[in-house]
Motif scaffolding. Structure first.
Motif, PDB file in Angstrom:
ATOM      1  N   ALA A   1      -2.546  -0.784  -8.314  1.00  0.00           N
ATOM      2  CA  ALA A   1      -2.194   0.204  -7.300  1.00  0.00           C
ATOM      3  C   ALA A   1      -0.674   0.336  -7.320  1.00  0.00           C
ATOM      4  O   ALA A   1       0.045  -0.667  -7.329  1.00  0.00           O
ATOM      5  CB  ALA A   1      -2.671  -0.238  -5.923  1.00  0.00           C
TER       6      ALA A   1
ATOM      7  N   LEU B   1       3.452  10.617  -6.751  1.00  0.00           N
ATOM      8  CA  LEU B   1       4.214   9.861  -5.758  1.00  0.00           C
ATOM      9  C   LEU B   1       5.627  10.418  -5.641  1.00  0.00           C
ATOM     10  O   LEU B   1       6.162  10.574  -4.537  1.00  0.00           O
ATOM     11  CB  LEU B   1       4.275   8.378  -6.137  1.00  0.00           C
TER      12      LEU B   1
ATOM     13  N   GLU C   1       0.754   8.912  -1.774  1.00  0.00           N
ATOM     14  CA  GLU C   1       1.476   7.680  -1.433  1.00  0.00           C
ATOM     15  C   GLU C   1       1.015   6.492  -2.261  1.00  0.00           C
ATOM     16  O   GLU C   1       1.705   5.481  -2.351  1.00  0.00           O
ATOM     17  CB  GLU C   1       1.282   7.338   0.057  1.00  0.00           C
ATOM     18  N   LEU C   2      -0.169   6.595  -2.878  1.00  0.00           N
ATOM     19  CA  LEU C   2      -0.724   5.486  -3.637  1.00  0.00           C
ATOM     20  C   LEU C   2      -1.448   6.028  -4.858  1.00  0.00           C
ATOM     21  O   LEU C   2      -2.150   7.036  -4.771  1.00  0.00           O
ATOM     22  CB  LEU C   2      -1.707   4.680  -2.776  1.00  0.00           C
TER      23      LEU C   2
ATOM     24  N   ILE D   1      -4.411   9.041  -1.828  1.00  0.00           N
ATOM     25  CA  ILE D   1      -4.643   8.234  -3.023  1.00  0.00           C
ATOM     26  C   ILE D   1      -4.933   9.140  -4.208  1.00  0.00           C
ATOM     27  O   ILE D   1      -5.827   9.995  -4.145  1.00  0.00           O
ATOM     28  CB  ILE D   1      -5.820   7.267  -2.801  1.00  0.00           C
TER      29      ILE D   1
ATOM     30  N   LEU E   1       6.865   2.775   1.195  1.00  0.00           N
ATOM     31  CA  LEU E   1       5.608   2.358   1.809  1.00  0.00           C
ATOM     32  C   LEU E   1       5.276   0.897   1.523  1.00  0.00           C
ATOM     33  O   LEU E   1       4.426   0.306   2.188  1.00  0.00           O
ATOM     34  CB  LEU E   1       4.472   3.245   1.292  1.00  0.00           C
ATOM     35  N   ALA E   2       5.948   0.305   0.556  1.00  0.00           N
ATOM     36  CA  ALA E   2       5.570  -1.024   0.070  1.00  0.00           C
ATOM     37  C   ALA E   2       5.582  -2.089   1.157  1.00  0.00           C
ATOM     38  O   ALA E   2       4.786  -3.027   1.120  1.00  0.00           O
ATOM     39  CB  ALA E   2       6.487  -1.430  -1.077  1.00  0.00           C
TER      40      ALA E   2
ATOM     41  N   LEU F   1      -0.453  -1.030   4.214  1.00  0.00           N
ATOM     42  CA  LEU F   1      -0.601  -0.954   2.759  1.00  0.00           C
ATOM     43  C   LEU F   1      -0.979  -2.316   2.192  1.00  0.00           C
ATOM     44  O   LEU F   1      -1.871  -2.425   1.341  1.00  0.00           O
ATOM     45  CB  LEU F   1       0.686  -0.453   2.109  1.00  0.00           C
TER      46      LEU F   1
ATOM     47  N   LEU G   1      -1.958   7.851   3.923  1.00  0.00           N
ATOM     48  CA  LEU G   1      -2.207   7.208   2.640  1.00  0.00           C
ATOM     49  C   LEU G   1      -3.077   8.139   1.800  1.00  0.00           C
ATOM     50  O   LEU G   1      -4.305   8.129   1.901  1.00  0.00           O
ATOM     51  CB  LEU G   1      -2.893   5.858   2.854  1.00  0.00           C
TER      52      LEU G   1
ATOM     53  N   SER H   1       2.502   2.182  -5.328  1.00  0.00           N
ATOM     54  CA  SER H   1       2.849   2.878  -4.094  1.00  0.00           C
ATOM     55  C   SER H   1       4.285   3.361  -4.143  1.00  0.00           C
ATOM     56  O   SER H   1       5.080   2.909  -4.970  1.00  0.00           O
ATOM     57  CB  SER H   1       2.667   1.956  -2.877  1.00  0.00           C
ATOM     58  N   THR H   2       4.608   4.275  -3.256  1.00  0.00           N
ATOM     59  CA  THR H   2       6.008   4.660  -3.092  1.00  0.00           C
ATOM     60  C   THR H   2       6.785   3.454  -2.580  1.00  0.00           C
ATOM     61  O   THR H   2       6.237   2.594  -1.878  1.00  0.00           O
ATOM     62  CB  THR H   2       6.133   5.816  -2.089  1.00  0.00           C
TER      63      THR H   2
END
Length: 307
Positions: A274, A140, A146-147, A99, A280-281, A286, A97, A276-277
């Motif tokens: 936030a 991303l 990833e976030l 950020i 990854l959701a 996450l 992760l 995310s990809t």
């Protein structure tokens, strides 16, 4: 004798203690204040006593409420740990992760959330992409993060998932004794003749410019600074004004270093999300990190409301 006591009641009592009042506890639990009050009233009716003093600030728990809090402290961490363990077994726990952050003041609340997350998910590699990012969502798509923590989202952005975090008031910071402090609130024209001190970011990332100054055609002189404390030093010495989240400057206001003023009759509201990809959701870690960010911000920051 059967008891109506459930895990939700224990979570409610812990949320009340952490949040300090019914309104903020309801936000933590994603309930209406009415539903929360009804839940507590049912529990108090069963035991025939009040669990806490409603008029105290922060809430003061009675003997019965304190006993149930002890139970919650004992049981809920074990329940949460078992739940995480099962999800890790089923869906896997390892991950990365990274950020990316576009907000200079976000570290005030993000770092405590990251610390709490590391304790719960030590298998997840957690890191911050170094430096200020003008387009964190773009990272991303480049597989460099990833976030992303952002103040605005593009509804047409594809391949990502948006996780609302919280809203907050943005206030104008002025020198103590400034004449504009006598007004009930500030309008765009009030900013025209004094320097606007802000972070060196594009105008579309400045809520004051995007929502107040630009629509009114007001273009004050500008001055930039990377550091919040440097911005406030300039304000305190009468070099101009700043506009920052209330939670980011509460310490300076408490010490009387500068003064604040509302922007507009209803205040100027900022928001954080936030992003995310997409892949990854659905990961449990996450979802847990988003929950931790929301809860720590609501509990620790003043003037915050969950989105």
């Amino acid at each position: 004798m059967q008891t109506p006591l459930e895990l939700r009641h224990l979570r409610t009592l812990l949320a009340l203690r952490e949040a300090g009042n019914l309104s903020r506890a309801a936000q933590l639990l994603n309930l209406t204040q009415s539903a929360l009050s009804h839940q507590l009233k049912g529990l108090e009716d069963h035991y025939g006593t009040e669990l806490f003093e409603r008029k105290s600030s922060p809430l003061s728990f009675g003997v019965a409420g304190q006993r149930l809090l002890k139970l919650a402290e004992l049981v809920l961490p074990q329940i949460d740990e078992a739940d995480r363990d099962v999800r890790k077994l089923v869906e896997g726990s390892a991950g990365q992760l990274r950020i990316a952050v576009e907000c200079h003041t976000c570290f005030d609340w993000l770092m405590p959330a990251m610390d709490a997350f590391r304790e719960r998910w030590p298998e997840v590699e957690l890191d911050i992409v170094s430096g200020f990012q003008a387009d964190p969502v773009g990272l991303l798509h480049q597989d460099r993060a990833e976030l992303a923590i952002v103040s605005d989202v593009d509804a047409e952005e594809s391949g990502v998932a948006v996780h609302p975090l919280f809203s907050f008031e943005i206030v104008a910071l002025l020198p103590k004794g400034h004449p504009l402090l006598a007004k009930p609130w500030l309008e765009a024209e009030d900013f025209a003749a004094q320097a606007y001190i802000h972070y060196p970011v594009p105008d579309e990332m400045l809520d004051l410019v995007r929502s107040v100054l630009k629509p009114a055609g007001v273009t004050p002189p500008r001055r930039t600074s990377e550091l919040t404390v440097a911005m406030l030093q300039l304000v305190a010495s009468g070099r101009g004004f700043a506009a920052l989240p209330l939670w980011a400057v509460e310490g300076y206001l408490a010490r009387g270093y500068v003064a604040r003023q509302r922007i507009g009759p209803s205040g100027l509201t900022g928001r954080l999300y936030a992003v995310s990809t997409g892949r990854l959701a659905a990961k449990p870690f996450l979802a847990d990190f988003v929950r931790i960010m929301r809860e720590t911000s609501l509990v620790n920051l003043g003037g915050v409301s969950l989105l």
